[in-house]
Structures are given as structure tokens and as C-alpha cells.
Design an enzyme around this catalytic site. Structure first.
Site, PDB file in Angstrom:
ATOM      1  N   ASP A  22      28.903  49.740  42.920  1.00 52.18           N
ATOM      2  CA  ASP A  22      29.336  50.868  42.082  1.00 52.18           C
ATOM      3  C   ASP A  22      28.503  51.003  40.813  1.00 52.18           C
ATOM      4  O   ASP A  22      27.734  50.117  40.473  1.00 52.18           O
ATOM      5  CB  ASP A  22      30.773  50.609  41.597  1.00 52.18           C
ATOM      6  CG  ASP A  22      31.791  50.834  42.677  1.00 52.18           C
ATOM      7  OD1 ASP A  22      31.499  51.553  43.620  1.00 52.18           O
ATOM      8  OD2 ASP A  22      32.892  50.275  42.540  1.00 52.18           O
ATOM      9  N   LYS A  50      30.187  56.793  41.685  1.00 57.35           N
ATOM     10  CA  LYS A  50      30.728  58.155  41.587  1.00 57.35           C
ATOM     11  C   LYS A  50      30.290  58.770  40.273  1.00 57.35           C
ATOM     12  O   LYS A  50      31.078  59.351  39.547  1.00 57.35           O
ATOM     13  CB  LYS A  50      32.254  58.105  41.696  1.00 57.35           C
ATOM     14  CG  LYS A  50      32.704  57.537  43.019  1.00 57.35           C
ATOM     15  CD  LYS A  50      34.180  57.303  43.055  1.00 57.35           C
ATOM     16  CE  LYS A  50      34.564  56.635  44.369  1.00 57.35           C
ATOM     17  NZ  LYS A  50      35.912  56.120  44.378  1.00 57.35           N
ATOM     18  N   GLY A  95      33.016  46.838  39.762  1.00 61.57           N
ATOM     19  CA  GLY A  95      33.070  46.477  38.341  1.00 61.57           C
ATOM     20  C   GLY A  95      34.372  45.769  37.988  1.00 61.57           C
ATOM     21  O   GLY A  95      35.428  46.062  38.559  1.00 61.57           O
ATOM     22  N   GLY A  96      34.299  44.840  37.053  1.00 64.01           N
ATOM     23  CA  GLY A  96      35.498  44.159  36.563  1.00 64.01           C
ATOM     24  C   GLY A  96      36.153  43.331  37.643  1.00 64.01           C
ATOM     25  O   GLY A  96      35.506  42.561  38.344  1.00 64.01           O
ATOM     26  N   ASP A  97      37.460  43.509  37.761  1.00 65.04           N
ATOM     27  CA  ASP A  97      38.221  42.855  38.827  1.00 65.04           C
ATOM     28  C   ASP A  97      38.533  43.913  39.883  1.00 65.04           C
ATOM     29  O   ASP A  97      39.038  44.980  39.536  1.00 65.04           O
ATOM     30  CB  ASP A  97      39.524  42.277  38.248  1.00 65.04           C
ATOM     31  CG  ASP A  97      40.296  41.525  39.308  1.00 65.04           C
ATOM     32  OD1 ASP A  97      40.540  40.322  39.112  1.00 65.04           O
ATOM     33  OD2 ASP A  97      40.675  42.122  40.332  1.00 65.04           O
ATOM     34  N   THR A 102      38.243  41.319  34.116  1.00 59.93           N
ATOM     35  CA  THR A 102      38.534  42.739  33.945  1.00 59.93           C
ATOM     36  C   THR A 102      38.149  43.234  32.548  1.00 59.93           C
ATOM     37  O   THR A 102      38.043  42.452  31.600  1.00 59.93           O
ATOM     38  CB  THR A 102      40.020  43.013  34.248  1.00 59.93           C
ATOM     39  OG1 THR A 102      40.213  44.423  34.357  1.00 59.93           O
ATOM     40  CG2 THR A 102      40.946  42.462  33.163  1.00 59.93           C
ATOM     41  N   MET A 133      40.058  54.121  31.394  1.00 61.17           N
ATOM     42  CA  MET A 133      39.749  55.521  31.730  1.00 61.17           C
ATOM     43  C   MET A 133      40.533  56.504  30.855  1.00 61.17           C
ATOM     44  O   MET A 133      40.966  57.550  31.334  1.00 61.17           O
ATOM     45  CB  MET A 133      40.050  55.792  33.217  1.00 61.17           C
ATOM     46  CG  MET A 133      39.208  54.974  34.160  1.00 61.17           C
ATOM     47  SD  MET A 133      39.736  55.111  35.878  1.00 61.17           S
ATOM     48  CE  MET A 133      41.051  53.909  35.948  1.00 61.17           C
TER      49      MET A 133
HETATM   50  C1  LIG Z   1      37.630  52.606  37.478  1.00 57.00           C
HETATM   51  S1  LIG Z   1      38.070  51.559  36.148  1.00 57.00           S
HETATM   52  C2  LIG Z   1      37.569  50.027  36.830  1.00 57.00           C
HETATM   53  C3  LIG Z   1      38.157  48.854  36.129  1.00 57.00           C
HETATM   54  C4  LIG Z   1      37.644  47.533  36.666  1.00 57.00           C
HETATM   55  N1  LIG Z   1      38.083  47.303  38.011  1.00 57.00           N
HETATM   56  C5  LIG Z   1      38.046  46.370  35.780  1.00 57.00           C
HETATM   57  O1  LIG Z   1      38.797  45.494  36.216  1.00 57.00           O
HETATM   58  O2  LIG Z   1      37.584  46.341  34.623  1.00 57.00           O
HETATM   59  C6  LIG Z   1      36.801  51.919  34.976  1.00 57.00           C
HETATM   60  C7  LIG Z   1      37.259  51.790  33.542  1.00 57.00           C
HETATM   61  O3  LIG Z   1      37.242  50.432  33.124  1.00 57.00           O
HETATM   62  C8  LIG Z   1      36.898  50.371  31.755  1.00 57.00           C
HETATM   63  N2  LIG Z   1      35.647  49.614  31.635  1.00 57.00           N
HETATM   64  C9  LIG Z   1      34.908  49.107  32.637  1.00 57.00           C
HETATM   65  N3  LIG Z   1      33.863  48.420  32.154  1.00 57.00           N
HETATM   66  C10 LIG Z   1      33.945  48.488  30.808  1.00 57.00           C
HETATM   67  C11 LIG Z   1      33.169  47.972  29.739  1.00 57.00           C
HETATM   68  N4  LIG Z   1      32.091  47.217  29.948  1.00 57.00           N
HETATM   69  N5  LIG Z   1      33.553  48.251  28.474  1.00 57.00           N
HETATM   70  C12 LIG Z   1      34.650  48.970  28.225  1.00 57.00           C
HETATM   71  N6  LIG Z   1      35.434  49.477  29.195  1.00 57.00           N
HETATM   72  C13 LIG Z   1      35.088  49.245  30.471  1.00 57.00           C
HETATM   73  C14 LIG Z   1      36.751  51.806  31.264  1.00 57.00           C
HETATM   74  O4  LIG Z   1      37.992  52.223  30.770  1.00 57.00           O
HETATM   75  C15 LIG Z   1      36.390  52.506  32.543  1.00 57.00           C
HETATM   76  O5  LIG Z   1      36.675  53.879  32.468  1.00 57.00           O
END
Ligand SMILES: C[S@@+](CC[C@H](N)C(=O)[O-])C[C@H]1O[C@@H](n2cnc3c(N)ncnc32)[C@H](O)[C@@H]1O
Length: 265
Positions: free
Chosen positions: A46, A68, A99-101, A129, A183
Site C-alpha cells: 500500500d 489507493k 501500513g501500521g497494524d 499502529t 483519517m
Molecule cells: C487507512 S488508515 C491505516 C491505519 C494503519 N493500519 C495503522 O494501524 O496505523 C490510515 C490512517 O492512519 C494514520 N496514519 C498512518 N500512518 C501515519 C503516520 N505515519 N503518521 C500519522 N498518521 C498516520 C492516518 O490517520 C491515516 O489517514
């Protein structure tokens, strides 16, 4: 130290590993996640998964971008599910890098359901996350004895073509919890209004942490009363919004300075 994927994971063909890439910095993936990439034959990744992580993959591994990103062709969720099944059915080891978890606002449920229905074995490798990373980078504890014993991970994004978020923000206001809003930048004004209507004080502290853990990281501090003004810079995305007294309590400015974060109040 020993670490390993569960029996067969890294070597078994036709299995899909859904791997958390962590919040951005490439060294914030888990050891297990790296090991999965080192054995991958196909990787679907992603936007929010740092592309530098692909360097862990063997050279011949097929790399497929399924982000996306705004303004470009978006891979639909159905298409991603179909691709996962198609690639796994070729008998290759497939990594789905998110990304993240993967389990937090990662649409992992749809992917697991599709794989399960197709009879394809899967495994999840958790990741750090964004809320944890944002709190850590800004020196803001998400929970703090005597200040906040509840935290809520909540999305500010409407789903399924709706125009408003499906969240009852007024009810959340009553919890007096630390709110970790994913988000939420594009609707922060609306969210802040709802929280204030639900009883949160206008001067409730808010931190907006963008690009947490990357060199472009930025922290902005304000209050609910600031509304959209806090989040309206499109350059400062992705961003995580932390709302609650822990933001004030943390002496965040000092912590951020020590951590090298750019910070605005
Ligand atoms: C679709 S969600 C995915 C979250 C992801 N699975 C996680 O556990 O972090 C995407 C949102 O995560 C947050 N996000 C992801 N990476 C970030 C970062 N490095 N800094 C700040 N916010 C982040 C933002 O709010 C972004 O719009």
C-alpha cells in the site's frame, strides 16, 4: 533471541501473510515482518507501507502496488482480494504489506474473509499502529494514571459512500477518553463541533501528528475550538489526531523538542 513465523509460514507455498509495515520509518517493522518479506515471492503493498521495506524481498519477488492514492487509479478492495487469491493459487508465498497494524483500519476483514472462502491459509503479523507511533513521537502517553484511563481508536472517515462519519461523537465525548482519530483531518471541524456539542470543553487539547516517525514528521498543538484550522494543510498528511488531557499533561513541547520533532502551537 529467537523468533520465527508459525510452523511452515515462511516456507509453505500458497499461503498469504498479512504483514504490518509499521507507521513509516522502515526500522519500525517487526523482525517477524522482515522475515516474511525475506521469503516472499509476491508482495502486494500500500501507500502507507514504506517502499524501502521492499528491499528485504529477494530480487525476483514480484512487487505489486495496490495503493489507493488520491488522483491515481485506485485498486478496489475486490480487486486486491482477487489478486491475493490468484497469486496464492500459483503456489507462491504471498505477503500483503499494510501500513501500521493490519488489524486497525486496514480492511483486513474483507481480505481474510475472501482468503478463507477460497480455502487459502493465511497468517497475520502485527505492526506498530499510527496512534502508538504518533503518541511516542510527540511524547504523549495515550493513557495516563489519573488523567485518562480510556483510549479510543476511531476513524473520522465516512464509509460506503456516506458523507458523514458513522461515529456517535457526542456519545464519545461523554467518555472523557483519549481519542485517537485516524483519517480525521478532512472532517476535523465537524468532529470537533460534535465533541463540543457532546460536552467536551472548547479548550480540550488536540495534537495533530503528521508523518509520524518519518523525517517529515510534524506536530501541531491546539484545542477543539481551533477546528479545521488545525488540520487544513494538505502537506501535513497522513496525520493522526490525538484529543484529550494527555496532550496537555505530557509537556509535549519539551518532549517533541528533545525528540527532534517540528512543533507548532
Ligand atoms: C487507512 S488508515 C491505516 C491505519 C494503519 N493500519 C495503522 O494501524 O496505523 C490510515 C490512517 O492512519 C494514520 N496514519 C498512518 N500512518 C501515519 C503516520 N505515519 N503518521 C500519522 N498518521 C498516520 C492516518 O490517520 C491515516 O489517514
Amino acid at each position: 533471541m529467537t523468533f520465527s513465523l508459525s510452523a511452515e509460514s515462511s516456507t509453505a507455498p500458497g499461503r498469504v501473510l498479512l504483514v504490518g509495515a509499521g507507521p513509516g520509518a522502515p526500522d519500525l517493522i517487526t523482525l517477524r515482518g522482515v522475515q516474511a518479506l525475506q521469503h516472499a515471492q509476491v508482495v502486494l503493498y500500500d501507500d502507507l507501507a514504506n517502499a524501502a521495506l521492499l528491499e528485504h524481498c529477494p530480487a525476483p519477488a514480484e512487487r505489486i502496488y495496490v495503493g489507493k492514492r488520491l488522483g491515481s487509479h485506485s485498486a478496489t478492495q475486490d480487486h486486491i482480494c482477487d489478486l491475493l487469491i490468484e497469486k496464492a493459487r500459483t503456489g507462491r508465498r504471498v505477503v500483503r504489506l499494510k501500513g501500521g497494524d493490519p488489524m486497525i483500519f486496514g480492511r483486513v476483514g474483507e481480505e481474510l474473509a475472501a482468503l478463507t472462502e477460497a480455502g487459502i491459509p493465511w497468517e497475520i503479523v502485527p505492526g506498530v499502529t499510527a496512534a502508538s507511533a504518533a503518541g511516542a513521537m510527540a511524547g504523549i502517553p495515550l493513557t495516563q494514571r489519573g488523567v485518562s484511563s480510556t483510549m479510543v481508536f476511531v476513524t473520522g472517515h465516512p464509509c460506503g459512500g456516506q458523507t458523514t462519519t458513522p461515529v456517535d461523537w457526542r456519545a464519545l465525548a461523554g467518555l472523557q477518553a483519549t481519542l485517537c482519530v485516524y483519517m480525521g483531518t478532512q472532517r476535523f471541524g465537524e468532529i470537533a463541533d460534535e465533541l463540543m456539542a457532546g460536552g467536551r470543553r472548547r479548550d480540550t487539547a488536540v495534537a495533530v501528528i503528521s508523518n509520524a516517525t518519518l523525517s517529515s514528521q510534524h506536530v501541531r498543538i491546539g484545542t477543539l475550538a481551533d477546528g479545521d484550522e488545525l488540520t487544513n494543510d494538505p502537506q501535513r498528511r497522513p496525520a493522526l489526531i490525538l484529543i484529550g488531557e494527555v496532550v496537555r499533561w505530557s509537556e509535549m513541547l519539551k518532549a517533541a523538542e528533545l525528540a527532534g520533532a517540528a512543533c507548532e502551537v
